[in-house]
Design a protein around this motif. Structure first.
Motif, PDB file in Angstrom:
ATOM      1  N   GLN A  21      -3.127   2.690   9.015  1.00 31.76           N
ATOM      2  CA  GLN A  21      -2.249   3.796   8.645  1.00 31.76           C
ATOM      3  C   GLN A  21      -2.502   4.206   7.191  1.00 31.76           C
ATOM      4  O   GLN A  21      -2.556   3.362   6.311  1.00 31.76           O
ATOM      5  CB  GLN A  21      -0.787   3.386   8.836  1.00 31.76           C
ATOM      6  N   TYR A  22      -2.669   5.482   6.970  1.00 27.64           N
ATOM      7  CA  TYR A  22      -2.880   6.037   5.631  1.00 27.64           C
ATOM      8  C   TYR A  22      -3.936   5.240   4.852  1.00 27.64           C
ATOM      9  O   TYR A  22      -3.652   4.639   3.814  1.00 27.64           O
ATOM     10  CB  TYR A  22      -1.551   6.109   4.869  1.00 27.64           C
ATOM     11  N   PRO A  23      -5.175   5.242   5.333  1.00 24.70           N
ATOM     12  CA  PRO A  23      -6.242   4.479   4.675  1.00 24.70           C
ATOM     13  C   PRO A  23      -6.541   4.957   3.257  1.00 24.70           C
ATOM     14  O   PRO A  23      -7.172   4.231   2.482  1.00 24.70           O
ATOM     15  CB  PRO A  23      -7.449   4.680   5.599  1.00 24.70           C
ATOM     16  N   GLU A  24      -6.081   6.163   2.907  1.00 22.41           N
ATOM     17  CA  GLU A  24      -6.287   6.635   1.523  1.00 22.41           C
ATOM     18  C   GLU A  24      -5.516   5.791   0.519  1.00 22.41           C
ATOM     19  O   GLU A  24      -5.800   5.842  -0.683  1.00 22.41           O
ATOM     20  CB  GLU A  24      -5.888   8.111   1.391  1.00 22.41           C
ATOM     21  N   TYR A  25      -4.552   5.008   0.990  1.00 21.07           N
ATOM     22  CA  TYR A  25      -3.811   4.113   0.106  1.00 21.07           C
ATOM     23  C   TYR A  25      -4.283   2.686   0.359  1.00 21.07           C
ATOM     24  O   TYR A  25      -3.693   1.939   1.127  1.00 21.07           O
ATOM     25  CB  TYR A  25      -2.299   4.262   0.332  1.00 21.07           C
ATOM     26  N   GLN A  33      12.975  11.913   2.187  1.00 22.51           N
ATOM     27  CA  GLN A  33      11.900  11.214   1.485  1.00 22.51           C
ATOM     28  C   GLN A  33      10.848  10.690   2.450  1.00 22.51           C
ATOM     29  O   GLN A  33       9.667  10.602   2.099  1.00 22.51           O
ATOM     30  CB  GLN A  33      12.475  10.061   0.670  1.00 22.51           C
ATOM     31  N   LEU A  34      11.260  10.332   3.657  1.00 22.92           N
ATOM     32  CA  LEU A  34      10.345   9.753   4.636  1.00 22.92           C
ATOM     33  C   LEU A  34       9.745  10.783   5.579  1.00 22.92           C
ATOM     34  O   LEU A  34       8.972  10.427   6.476  1.00 22.92           O
ATOM     35  CB  LEU A  34      11.075   8.688   5.455  1.00 22.92           C
ATOM     36  N   ALA A  35      10.057  12.055   5.364  1.00 27.55           N
ATOM     37  CA  ALA A  35       9.632  13.096   6.309  1.00 27.55           C
ATOM     38  C   ALA A  35       8.112  13.224   6.394  1.00 27.55           C
ATOM     39  O   ALA A  35       7.591  13.689   7.416  1.00 27.55           O
ATOM     40  CB  ALA A  35      10.253  14.432   5.905  1.00 27.55           C
ATOM     41  N   TRP A  36       7.391  12.813   5.359  1.00 27.47           N
ATOM     42  CA  TRP A  36       5.933  12.942   5.350  1.00 27.47           C
ATOM     43  C   TRP A  36       5.243  11.897   6.237  1.00 27.47           C
ATOM     44  O   TRP A  36       4.073  12.054   6.593  1.00 27.47           O
ATOM     45  CB  TRP A  36       5.379  12.827   3.932  1.00 27.47           C
ATOM     46  N   VAL A  37       5.963  10.829   6.601  1.00 29.35           N
ATOM     47  CA  VAL A  37       5.365   9.738   7.375  1.00 29.35           C
ATOM     48  C   VAL A  37       5.328  10.099   8.857  1.00 29.35           C
ATOM     49  O   VAL A  37       6.285  10.653   9.407  1.00 29.35           O
ATOM     50  CB  VAL A  37       6.159   8.432   7.165  1.00 29.35           C
ATOM     51  N   ASP A  38       4.229   9.769   9.523  1.00 32.30           N
ATOM     52  CA  ASP A  38       4.096   9.976  10.960  1.00 32.30           C
ATOM     53  C   ASP A  38       5.286   9.317  11.668  1.00 32.30           C
ATOM     54  O   ASP A  38       5.510   8.110  11.533  1.00 32.30           O
ATOM     55  CB  ASP A  38       2.785   9.335  11.435  1.00 32.30           C
ATOM     56  N   CYS A  62       5.219   2.444   4.422  1.00 32.52           N
ATOM     57  CA  CYS A  62       4.198   3.461   4.104  1.00 32.52           C
ATOM     58  C   CYS A  62       4.564   4.185   2.811  1.00 32.52           C
ATOM     59  O   CYS A  62       3.703   4.450   1.957  1.00 32.52           O
ATOM     60  CB  CYS A  62       4.079   4.459   5.242  1.00 32.52           C
ATOM     61  N   HIS A  63       5.842   4.509   2.676  1.00 28.43           N
ATOM     62  CA  HIS A  63       6.314   5.200   1.471  1.00 28.43           C
ATOM     63  C   HIS A  63       6.080   4.334   0.238  1.00 28.43           C
ATOM     64  O   HIS A  63       5.587   4.820  -0.797  1.00 28.43           O
ATOM     65  CB  HIS A  63       7.796   5.524   1.630  1.00 28.43           C
ATOM     66  N   ALA A  64       6.413   3.063   0.328  1.00 30.41           N
ATOM     67  CA  ALA A  64       6.224   2.166  -0.817  1.00 30.41           C
ATOM     68  C   ALA A  64       4.749   2.079  -1.200  1.00 30.41           C
ATOM     69  O   ALA A  64       4.405   2.043  -2.386  1.00 30.41           O
ATOM     70  CB  ALA A  64       6.780   0.784  -0.494  1.00 30.41           C
ATOM     71  N   ALA A  65       3.863   2.042  -0.209  1.00 28.69           N
ATOM     72  CA  ALA A  65       2.434   1.984  -0.504  1.00 28.69           C
ATOM     73  C   ALA A  65       1.978   3.233  -1.259  1.00 28.69           C
ATOM     74  O   ALA A  65       1.255   3.151  -2.261  1.00 28.69           O
ATOM     75  CB  ALA A  65       1.639   1.807   0.791  1.00 28.69           C
ATOM     76  N   ARG A  66       2.404   4.379  -0.787  1.00 31.14           N
ATOM     77  CA  ARG A  66       2.007   5.636  -1.449  1.00 31.14           C
ATOM     78  C   ARG A  66       2.510   5.675  -2.890  1.00 31.14           C
ATOM     79  O   ARG A  66       1.774   6.090  -3.806  1.00 31.14           O
ATOM     80  CB  ARG A  66       2.555   6.825  -0.668  1.00 31.14           C
ATOM     81  N   TYR A  67       3.728   5.235  -3.117  1.00 27.74           N
ATOM     82  CA  TYR A  67       4.338   5.426  -4.439  1.00 27.74           C
ATOM     83  C   TYR A  67       4.186   4.231  -5.368  1.00 27.74           C
ATOM     84  O   TYR A  67       4.739   4.225  -6.470  1.00 27.74           O
ATOM     85  CB  TYR A  67       5.798   5.844  -4.267  1.00 27.74           C
ATOM     86  N   GLY A  73      -5.682   0.609  -5.311  1.00 27.65           N
ATOM     87  CA  GLY A  73      -4.876  -0.343  -4.569  1.00 27.65           C
ATOM     88  C   GLY A  73      -3.407  -0.213  -4.901  1.00 27.65           C
ATOM     89  O   GLY A  73      -3.023   0.488  -5.849  1.00 27.65           O
ATOM     90  N   CYS A  74      -2.600  -0.925  -4.128  1.00 24.92           N
ATOM     91  CA  CYS A  74      -1.148  -0.886  -4.288  1.00 24.92           C
ATOM     92  C   CYS A  74      -0.625  -2.122  -5.005  1.00 24.92           C
ATOM     93  O   CYS A  74       0.584  -2.361  -5.014  1.00 24.92           O
ATOM     94  CB  CYS A  74      -0.477  -0.780  -2.918  1.00 24.92           C
ATOM     95  N   GLY A  75      -1.502  -2.927  -5.595  1.00 20.22           N
ATOM     96  CA  GLY A  75      -1.098  -4.194  -6.177  1.00 20.22           C
ATOM     97  C   GLY A  75      -0.940  -4.200  -7.675  1.00 20.22           C
ATOM     98  O   GLY A  75      -0.887  -5.282  -8.282  1.00 20.22           O
ATOM     99  N   ASN A  76      -0.885  -3.027  -8.315  1.00 25.21           N
ATOM    100  CA  ASN A  76      -0.615  -2.985  -9.753  1.00 25.21           C
ATOM    101  C   ASN A  76       0.797  -3.520  -9.985  1.00 25.21           C
ATOM    102  O   ASN A  76       1.774  -2.965  -9.477  1.00 25.21           O
ATOM    103  CB  ASN A  76      -0.755  -1.550 -10.260  1.00 25.21           C
ATOM    104  N   TRP A  77       0.923  -4.620 -10.733  1.00 19.30           N
ATOM    105  CA  TRP A  77       2.213  -5.286 -10.880  1.00 19.30           C
ATOM    106  C   TRP A  77       3.284  -4.379 -11.507  1.00 19.30           C
ATOM    107  O   TRP A  77       4.349  -4.189 -10.925  1.00 19.30           O
ATOM    108  CB  TRP A  77       2.036  -6.575 -11.689  1.00 19.30           C
ATOM    109  N   PRO A  78       3.047  -3.791 -12.699  1.00 21.17           N
ATOM    110  CA  PRO A  78       4.087  -2.934 -13.281  1.00 21.17           C
ATOM    111  C   PRO A  78       4.388  -1.689 -12.447  1.00 21.17           C
ATOM    112  O   PRO A  78       5.521  -1.198 -12.469  1.00 21.17           O
ATOM    113  CB  PRO A  78       3.511  -2.557 -14.654  1.00 21.17           C
ATOM    114  N   PHE A  79       3.407  -1.171 -11.711  1.00 22.19           N
ATOM    115  CA  PHE A  79       3.670   0.004 -10.884  1.00 22.19           C
ATOM    116  C   PHE A  79       4.647  -0.344  -9.760  1.00 22.19           C
ATOM    117  O   PHE A  79       5.480   0.475  -9.374  1.00 22.19           O
ATOM    118  CB  PHE A  79       2.372   0.559 -10.296  1.00 22.19           C
ATOM    119  N   ASN A  80       4.535  -1.551  -9.208  1.00 21.87           N
ATOM    120  CA  ASN A  80       5.496  -1.976  -8.199  1.00 21.87           C
ATOM    121  C   ASN A  80       6.886  -2.116  -8.791  1.00 21.87           C
ATOM    122  O   ASN A  80       7.881  -1.688  -8.197  1.00 21.87           O
ATOM    123  CB  ASN A  80       5.048  -3.290  -7.559  1.00 21.87           C
TER     124      ASN A  80
END
Length: 455
Positions: A254-258, A286-291, A300-305, A313-320
């Motif tokens: 799902q959403y491989p761009e993230y 907020q979730l309307a963009w998700v399939d 999915c939303h958390a991964a994108r943001y 990647g989604c593993g930047n500590w301060p970004f989380n």
């Protein structure tokens, strides 16, 4: 890449280990088999971590303001007052060039109680559409010389104005920034960071009245000794928190761009679990963009943001942590803890922790996988002291709750050296965790957070 193949961004921080091994300090074969190391018998410093936070109106009224002003009230912070001027920023991930009005706030110099080999900055901020922030760090080494200004992140809660990003290729031959972590290049030289200050740059569209608001700014410096094993702690009070359970694995593809889809979403999945435990909720809008056919769209939303467009990647500590703090009533910080006792004290007052660890499959009984870097949420402890974790690397939401052996889990989280699948020395995270907690903590929570230097 699968979680077992995903390279640790902190492999590059093992330079000091590599130097020691190249110089003949490799552990004996018998020690390698057990994970022990002759160095591990050395005394452990009483204090390994220093933490400084700026959160109050008094904090924001200090430092050096250039075009910013402090705001008081229930949620103090720093905002744009009268911009210094405009500057152009070309987004490296879109090629878009735009003009931005800007202002800055620079913290006072903070002398680290623990001269540091690594430093991590984190922040809580509101960035309405048309605004974003940049966080920088500058330090003074233990020999009295200075680092350059290092960019620790360019961040916005959304992704329409800029693409949130870390900045690669920053270094002066003595220190470097690896995604979200400042590190001394060769800690065996004895060089340390003795003090530092942070600079915020707040941006908005020229002529606009909107402003970002930074409500919390943290810097954590640490000098955790290199070790393959850590001292065992004594089990404390047993408790389990009712944290929601989400699997990253059900989001494969799902959403491989993230970051190639859910297979690599351990960090945002863990973040979303704890956010919802604390009462954070996403709206249908907020979730309307998700399939709509996807289960757990909030993951999915958390991964994108949380996605870092430079790190890919989604593993930047301060970004989380910053993502978590966009939810009303939640504050967040990235820090290091020194033992499982610290985690037990947090869980005892209702605060789970998201921890980072690396391990071989045989080092964590019941995991069923090995990883060069993985996040999970610690939600409790059994009567025997074993760790209850919501591990997102599970095949379904129902299987997320795991119980891991205390001694195994403690070691893979707190160590700084380990052997990877190829038998080579690699780095460990040394107790890194994200802590999300109520903006108005209860008295018991306040006492524990204060004792850890976080309030």
């Amino acid at each position: 890449m699968s979680r077992a193949e995903q390279p640790s961004r902190r492999t590059v921080l093992a330079a000091a280990v590599a130097v020691a091994v190249a110089g003949g300090a490799a552990p004996a074969a018998a020690d390698a088999a057990t994970g022990a190391d002759p160095e591990d018998t050395d005394p452990v410093p009483a204090r390994q971590v220093d933490h400084r936070s700026w959160t109050t109106h008094r904090d924001w009224s200090g430092g050096t303001a250039r075009g910013t002003r402090a705001v008081a009230g229930e949620r103090p912070g720093v905002v744009i007052g009268t911009p210094l001027g405009t500057t152009e920023y070309t987004d490296p991930h879109t090629g878009t060039k735009a003009a931005w009005a800007y202002a800055t706030w620079t913290s006072p110099v903070h002398r680290l109680a623990v001269p540091a080999t690594e430093v991590i900055a984190s922040w809580n901020a509101d960035t309405p559409q048309g605004t974003w922030i940049q966080i920088e760090l500058k330090g003074t080494y233990s020999d009295g010389t200075d680092t350059p200004w290092y960019v620790m992140g360019r961040w916005a809660a959304g992704d329409q104005d800029i693409k949130r990003t870390s900045v690669d290729d920053q270094g002066d031959g003595r220190s470097s920034v690896w995604t979200d972590t400042f590190a001394i290049d060769d800690a065996t030289t004895g060089l340390r960071l003795a003090s530092c200050r942070l600079r915020l740059t707040l941006y908005r569209r020229p002529g606009a009245r909107t402003t970002p608001t930074v409500r919390r700014l943290d810097v954590m410096g640490s000098d955790v000794p290199d070790r393959f094993t850590v001292p065992a702690s004594t089990p404390g009070l047993a408790r389990e928190l009712a944290v929601p359970r989400y699997s990253q694995e059900i989001h494969k593809g799902q959403y491989p761009e993230y970051d190639n889809g859910g297979e690599a979403w351990c960090s945002p999945t863990s973040s979303q679990m704890v956010i919802e435990y604390l009462g954070g909720r996403l709206t249908e809008e907020q979730l309307a963009w998700v399939d709509p056919s996807y289960a757990d769209p909030q993951v999915c939303h958390a991964a994108r943001y949380t996605y870092d467009h430079q790190y890919s990647g989604c593993g930047n500590w301060p970004f989380n942590a910053a993502y978590a703090a966009t939810f009303e009533g939640i504050r967040s910080v990235v820090t290091r803890l020194g033992s499982l006792t610290d985690l037990e004290r947090l869980v005892a007052v209702g605060i789970p922790a998201i921890t980072s660890q690396s391990f071989l499959a045989e080092e964590l009984t019941g995991a069923g996988y090995g990883t060069a870097g993985h996040l999970m949420a610690v939600i409790g402890f059994t009567a025997d002291g074993d760790v209850i974790a919501n591990d997102p690397a599970s095949d379904s939401d129902e299987e997320v709750r795991r119980v891991y052996k205390r001694r195994e889990w403690e070691n893979i989280w707190l160590r700084t050296k380990r052997y990877n699948a190829a038998g080579k020395v690699a780095s460990g995270t040394g107790g890194v965790c994200y802590l999300y907690f109520p903006a108005g903590p209860a008295p018991g929570q306040r006492r524990v957070l204060t004792s850890l230097g976080l309030l």
